[in-house]
Every structure is written in structure tokens, then in C-alpha cells.
Write a protein that holds these residues in place. Structure first.
Motif, mmCIF file in Angstrom:
data_model
loop_
_atom_site.group_PDB
_atom_site.id
_atom_site.type_symbol
_atom_site.label_atom_id
_atom_site.label_comp_id
_atom_site.label_asym_id
_atom_site.label_seq_id
_atom_site.Cartn_x
_atom_site.Cartn_y
_atom_site.Cartn_z
ATOM 1 N N GLY A 105 49.905 34.584 34.800
ATOM 2 C CA GLY A 105 48.583 35.116 35.119
ATOM 3 C C GLY A 105 48.323 35.116 36.610
ATOM 4 O O GLY A 105 48.986 34.414 37.381
ATOM 5 N N ALA A 106 47.317 35.887 37.001
ATOM 6 C CA ALA A 106 47.032 36.048 38.427
ATOM 7 C C ALA A 106 46.379 34.807 39.030
ATOM 8 O O ALA A 106 46.521 34.556 40.227
ATOM 9 C CB ALA A 106 46.143 37.268 38.636
ATOM 10 N N LYS A 107 45.676 34.017 38.200
ATOM 11 C CA LYS A 107 45.008 32.847 38.772
ATOM 12 C C LYS A 107 46.047 31.886 39.352
ATOM 13 O O LYS A 107 45.905 31.416 40.477
ATOM 14 C CB LYS A 107 44.187 32.131 37.707
ATOM 15 N N TYR A 130 35.788 35.970 43.947
ATOM 16 C CA TYR A 130 36.403 35.092 42.953
ATOM 17 C C TYR A 130 36.684 33.736 43.629
ATOM 18 O O TYR A 130 37.456 33.681 44.599
ATOM 19 C CB TYR A 130 37.699 35.790 42.537
ATOM 20 N N CYS A 171 40.212 41.704 47.144
ATOM 21 C CA CYS A 171 40.109 41.875 45.698
ATOM 22 C C CYS A 171 39.438 43.218 45.444
ATOM 23 O O CYS A 171 38.264 43.382 45.757
ATOM 24 C CB CYS A 171 39.269 40.728 45.130
ATOM 25 N N ALA A 205 43.614 42.692 39.901
ATOM 26 C CA ALA A 205 43.410 42.320 38.485
ATOM 27 C C ALA A 205 42.617 43.362 37.699
ATOM 28 O O ALA A 205 42.742 43.438 36.478
ATOM 29 C CB ALA A 205 42.716 40.963 38.401
ATOM 30 N N TYR A 206 41.795 44.162 38.418
ATOM 31 C CA TYR A 206 40.942 45.125 37.706
ATOM 32 C C TYR A 206 41.350 46.574 37.955
ATOM 33 O O TYR A 206 40.564 47.493 37.715
ATOM 34 C CB TYR A 206 39.462 44.902 38.108
ATOM 35 N N SER A 233 47.256 41.223 36.831
ATOM 36 C CA SER A 233 47.032 40.447 35.621
ATOM 37 C C SER A 233 46.951 41.374 34.418
ATOM 38 O O SER A 233 46.461 42.497 34.534
ATOM 39 C CB SER A 233 45.697 39.727 35.799
ATOM 40 N N SER A 235 45.201 40.290 31.922
ATOM 41 C CA SER A 235 44.045 39.711 31.240
ATOM 42 C C SER A 235 42.989 40.744 30.889
ATOM 43 O O SER A 235 42.549 40.836 29.749
ATOM 44 C CB SER A 235 43.409 38.618 32.107
ATOM 45 N N ARG A 244 48.094 34.964 28.273
ATOM 46 C CA ARG A 244 48.550 34.592 29.602
ATOM 47 C C ARG A 244 49.794 35.351 30.075
ATOM 48 O O ARG A 244 50.914 35.005 29.724
ATOM 49 C CB ARG A 244 48.829 33.074 29.734
HETATM 50 N N1 PLP Z 1 41.729 37.588 39.853
HETATM 51 C C1 PLP Z 1 40.452 37.922 39.661
HETATM 52 C C2 PLP Z 1 39.748 38.686 40.706
HETATM 53 C C3 PLP Z 1 39.781 37.541 38.492
HETATM 54 O O1 PLP Z 1 38.505 37.874 38.323
HETATM 55 C C4 PLP Z 1 40.486 36.814 37.512
HETATM 56 C C5 PLP Z 1 39.837 36.381 36.273
HETATM 57 O O2 PLP Z 1 38.670 36.437 36.043
HETATM 58 C C6 PLP Z 1 41.803 36.479 37.768
HETATM 59 C C7 PLP Z 1 42.404 36.874 38.948
HETATM 60 C C8 PLP Z 1 42.561 35.640 36.786
HETATM 61 O O3 PLP Z 1 43.493 36.372 36.106
HETATM 62 P P1 PLP Z 1 44.415 35.699 35.017
HETATM 63 O O4 PLP Z 1 43.652 35.630 33.756
HETATM 64 O O5 PLP Z 1 45.597 36.618 34.969
HETATM 65 O O6 PLP Z 1 44.813 34.349 35.503
#
Ligand code: PLP
Length: 391
Positions: A105-107, A130, A171, A205-206, A233, A235, A244
Motif C-alpha cells: 500500500g501507499a501508506k 494527508y 498529492c 493514490a487518487y 495505491s 485502495s 492491501r
Molecule cells: N495516500 C493518500 C493521499 C491517501 O489518502 C491514502 C489513504 O487514505 C493513502 C496514501 C494510503 O493508501 P494505502 O491504503 O494504499 O496505504
């Protein structure tokens, strides 16, 4: 033994805890009133059939000796990396499969990528944003400076030549503002990074929510391969918040201090990450297949309709906002100069609607409020009716 005392510099963020507490208190005091949550930051539609079928097949593979898989590759299976590279190609961006790292995941990647950079770097973070970028860099002891955004720049901060930053988080489309950069604006950031020998960490991510003619990737911009890393991501694109999986792209050209950042990241992942499970990677590859794309886009279209319901209401009420079109988020100016918590209370008490106060995402969010498109059509419509009757 000494702890990492950078943790003492973290500012406690009670945003979601306070939202939950206030909402629960209201629910207790008003048992007959149905609360509608327009603050949801998680997807609500289930996975697509193409993804579930691929994951089921992946699990079946694990049942038999001939097809069983043990430890995955640190950087992801080649067929998944190729699927990501082909996806980029579908919107005109050239990325080699070997530049793609599959992750959980990106987080994780947004925070972990700091391992390959010196603690002495100055990090530029947009405000509002974020919160992970800020906290991850505070934990590592880096100095953070902010690129303020406001109504004046339509919540799209632009580089300031008088400010020196080494690492720049961007972002786009942004969480929480939903604002998305155009190619010219991203080119200005790329030029700034190239002139300052800085590196852009571009969180896409979006990107799947983009409808207008806007870049879906920083690599759509000339020069970005020499100064940017992209984090993405599945997600929100494909409903993988619980499953994930995400990916990070590091071009082979990107070097600093005589080192290829791609190779440093490989070394980092090989040391601290043991890869994404086979079944999940099978599901991830299916996201990029014909059926997967069709089904995931149907879910995104559903959220987009909700975003439109909310933004149409704001247009009608004459309230300034960003987002909604290229993003699941709508970022609105609180009416009557209310503060973001004041507006939160007003909406909850008078309409039974919950959103997210903007100040939880940075100083620049003090008079703003985030609504999301992740509830159902019915609930979103009902919320809009209630809001209209009190503003
Ligand atoms: N990046 C941004 C800008 C987000 O808003 C989020 C989740 O809300 C994420 C990354 C997290 O992504 P992931 O669920 O892939 O960890």
C-alpha cells in the motif's frame, strides 16, 4: 538505551477520535435521529468479481505442490509489474516493468521511502494534506516546511523559488482538498526540483478518479524521470483498503549522490519487506485486466455520482469548494465564516450529518471542511436535502 525522541515532537492528532466521540454523544442524546456519515475515508463498495475470482484462483494455487508459492519477490511478481506498466501505457505514460515495485500500500511506501534519504534533508509538505507525510518525517527527525494552499491558489500550492527544499511531497488529486494539478503546474514543480536537485514524492493514490484532461502521473511531465518517484495505491482505485496492495515507480535515470534511487529502494525493500502475498498479487493483476478495469471503473463512477450530488448542492448554495470532479473528496469553505469544528457541530446538531473538520489536515484547513463520496446514493441525497434546509 535511548528512545527515538523525535516521537516527542509529534503533535497528537485527535481528529478522528474527536469526530467519533462527538458523533457517539449526539447519537446517544438523539436515538431517533439517523446520522449520515459524509466523512467516510474508506471505500464502501465490495471488490469486483474479476479481482475476487483471481484471488480465489491464487488461493487454489497454494493448495497444490505444483503451483504452491512461498516467499514472493521483494519487488513483486513480474506479471503484476508488467500489468502496472501496461496500465501506465494506457494513459500515454512510459514506465518499464522493472521500475515498478509492488507493495502492501501507499501508506507504507510514503513513510518508508524516507529510509533512502538523509535525515538532513528539508522536506516540503503541502498544507493541508494527508498527515502521514508529516508524521513519518518527524519520526525520522527531518525538518519540515509547508507549502500553504488557500482559496487564492485554489488549494494548489506552487513552488516558491526563495524556499529551498530537498524532498517535496505532492498529492494530486489531493487528500483532503480533491484539487488536482494540471500539466503546466506540475511542470513548474518538476523544474523547481531539477533546479534544486530535489526529489518529488508524488502520491497518485487518487489518479483513477481523474476525469478532466489532467496528468494521471508525474511521469507525464518532461524531466520528471530525473527528479520524481511515484507512489500509488489500489485502495481507492479498486477497493483494496482491506486487501492491501499498491505500487511505487522509481525511474532508472533517477540518481542522487552517485546512486540510483531505484537500486537503493530495492536494497531497502529486500532488507525490510518480504513482499505481497501471491493471492493478493493475482487480484492486483486482475485490476488491470479488461474485466477488472471495467468493474473498478463502475465503482468509481458510483462514487463520482455522489461527489456530483454534493458539489451540485454547493453550487446551488454558492459555497466555494475544490474537488468533487477528479476526486472522491469535496473540500468546502465553511459557511458564514465558521471555524471547521464550529461547522462540524452545526451540521451534526442541526442536520445529523458528519463530515471532517479541515483543521485536522493542517493550519490552512481552519475554515474548511471535507466531505466524501463514499456513502450510498440514497444517504448522500438525504444528507444534501438536510444540509440545504439549514444553510
Ligand atoms: N495516500 C493518500 C493521499 C491517501 O489518502 C491514502 C489513504 O487514505 C493513502 C496514501 C494510503 O493508501 P494505502 O491504503 O494504499 O496505504
Amino acid at each position: 538505551m535511548k528512545i527515538n525522541d523525535n516521537f516527542e515532537k509529534l503533535v497528537p492528532n485527535y481528529l478522528f477520535a474527536d469526530v467519533a466521540r462527538k458523533t457517539n454523544e449526539f447519537a446517544k442524546a438523539n436515538p431517533d435521529k439517523e446520522i449520515i456519515r459524509l466523512g467516510i475515508g474508506d471505500v464502501t463498495l465490495p471488490l469486483s468479481n474479476a479481482v475476487v475470482d483471481a484471488m480465489k484462483k491464487g488461493c487454489e494455487d497454494l493448495r497444490y505442490k505444483e503451483t504452491f508459492k512461498g516467499y514472493p519477490e521483494y519487488e513483486g511478481y513480474d506479471f503484476v509489474r508488467q500489468a502496472v506498466a501496461d496500465y501506465y501505457k494506457s494513459f500515454g505514460v512510459s514506465v518499464d516493468y522493472s521500475e515498478v515495485f509492488i507493495s502492501d500500500g501507499a501508506k507504507s511506501d510514503c513513510g518508508n521511502i524516507g529510509d533512502i534519504f538523509s535525515k538532513d534533508n528539508i522536506v516540503l509538505v503541502p498544507d493541508p494534506v494527508y498527515p502521514v507525510y508529516v508524521d513519518a518525517n518527524i519520526m525520522s527527525g527531518r525538518k519540515i516546511i509547508y507549502a500553504s494552499s488557500s482559496k487564492d491558489n485554489h488549494f494548489l500550492a506552487m513552488p516558491d523559488r526563495n524556499v529551498k527544499a530537498d524532498i517535496i511531497y505532492i498529492c494530486s488529486p489531493n487528500n483532503p482538498t480533491g484539487a488536482a494539478y494540471n500539466a503546466e503546474q506540475l511542470k513548474a514543480w518538476v523544474n523547481y526540483a531539477l533546479e534544486n536537485n530535489a526529489v518529488i514524492l508524488y502520491d497518485a493514490a487518487y489518479e483513477a478518479f481523474i476525469q478532466d484532461d489532467l496528468p494521471r502521473s508525474i511521469f507525464a511531465i518532461d524531466g520528471a524521470r530525473e527528479c520524481a518517484i511515484e507512489l500509488c495505491s489500489l485502495s481507492k482505485t479498486a477497493g483494496f483498503t482491506g486487501v492491501r496492495c499498491g505500487y511505487t515507480v522509481i525511474p532508472k535515470e533517477l540518481s542522487r549522490g552517485g546512486h540510483k534511487l531505484h537500486d537503493m529502494w530495492y536494497r531497502r525493500q529486500a532488507t525490510k519487506f518480504n513482499g505481497v502475498s501471491w493471492a493478493v498479487q493475482c487480484g492486483a493483476a486482475a485490476v488491470f485486466g479488461k474485466d477488472g478495469q471495467k468493474q473498478c471503473l463502475e465503482n468509481i463512477a458510483y462514487y463520482r455520482q455522489n461527489a456530483k450530488i454534493i458539489s451540485d448542492m454547493l453550487d446551488e448554495l454558492g459555497i466555494y469548494y475544490t474537488g468533487g470532479k477528479n476526486s472522491p473528496y469535496i473540500w468546502l469553505e465553511c459557511p458564514n465564516k465558521m471555524g471547521s469544528w464550529e461547522f462540524f457541530d452545526y451540521l451534526l446538531e442541526n442536520a445529523g450529518v458528519v463530515g471532517t473538520p479541515g483543521e485536522g489536515f493542517g493550519e490552512c484547513g481552519k475554515n474548511y471542511f471535507r466531505m466524501t463520496s463514499f456513502n450510498s446514493h440514497e444517504k448522500t441525497l438525504e444528507a444534501v436535502q438536510r444540509i440545504k434546509s439549514i444553510i
